[in-house]
Write a protein that holds these residues in place. Structure first.
Motif, PDB file in Angstrom:
ATOM      1  N   ARG A 159     -77.379  64.639  31.773  1.00 24.10           N
ATOM      2  CA  ARG A 159     -76.683  65.245  32.922  1.00 24.10           C
ATOM      3  C   ARG A 159     -76.831  66.766  32.892  1.00 24.10           C
ATOM      4  NH1 ARG A 159     -70.620  65.388  32.011  1.00 24.10           N
ATOM      5  NH2 ARG A 159     -71.435  66.966  30.605  1.00 24.10           N
ATOM      6  N   SER A 182     -68.823  64.078  36.400  1.00 24.01           N
ATOM      7  CA  SER A 182     -69.691  64.934  37.200  1.00 24.01           C
ATOM      8  C   SER A 182     -69.497  66.388  36.789  1.00 24.01           C
ATOM      9  CB  SER A 182     -69.354  64.777  38.685  1.00 24.01           C
ATOM     10  OG  SER A 182     -69.586  63.451  39.118  1.00 24.01           O
ATOM     11  N   ARG A 207     -73.749  64.841  40.452  1.00 24.01           N
ATOM     12  CA  ARG A 207     -72.705  63.821  40.626  1.00 24.01           C
ATOM     13  C   ARG A 207     -73.042  62.637  39.738  1.00 24.01           C
ATOM     14  NH1 ARG A 207     -73.329  61.950  45.865  1.00 24.01           N
ATOM     15  NH2 ARG A 207     -73.703  59.780  45.402  1.00 24.01           N
TER      16      ARG A 207
END
Length: 124
Positions: free
Chosen positions: A34, A67, A72
């Motif tokens: 991420r 997130s 997201r």
């Protein structure tokens, strides 16, 4: 197509593309992916200039990843692949790029008009 291109990342597939011990901490591995994605939201990817809408689809032990600005995170209630296909289908009028090396998932999303690229696009 006025909206930013939608880039959907198959977290399990991208995490698994590098044998760095991810299996000991699936959530931590998904968080690292991420965080690697954040700059791409503004800068774009090769052949796909930013800004981009980035969605990281997580499943299993990676559920619970949150997130962050620019990325997201979607926790799939079941199969991550099924959630990715749903996201592609929900946005038929947008440019969509799915990041995965999974052959069956690639087939399913290209049938819906999405482009695909492999994990190396987002993971050095």
């Amino acid at each position: 197509m006025d909206a930013a291109p939608l880039v959907i990342v198959d977290a399990a597939n991208v995490v698994g593309s590098v044998p760095d011990g991810w299996w000991r901490d699936r959530r931590g591995a998904a968080e690292r992916v991420r965080d690697l994605l954040v700059p791409y939201a503004a800068e774009g990817l090769p052949g796909l200039p930013g800004p981009l809408e980035l969605v990281l689809v997580v499943e299993g032990g990676a559920r619970g990843v949150t997130s962050v600005p620019g990325v997201r995170v979607e926790a799939a209630p079941g199969s991550g692949d099924d959630r990715i296909v749903e996201l592609v289908a929900e946005h038929p009028d947008r440019a969509r790029l799915v990041v995965t090396a999974d052959r069956e998932l690639r087939r399913r999303v290209t049938e819906l008009g999405a482009e695909v690229t492999g994990p190396r696009t987002v993971r050095p």
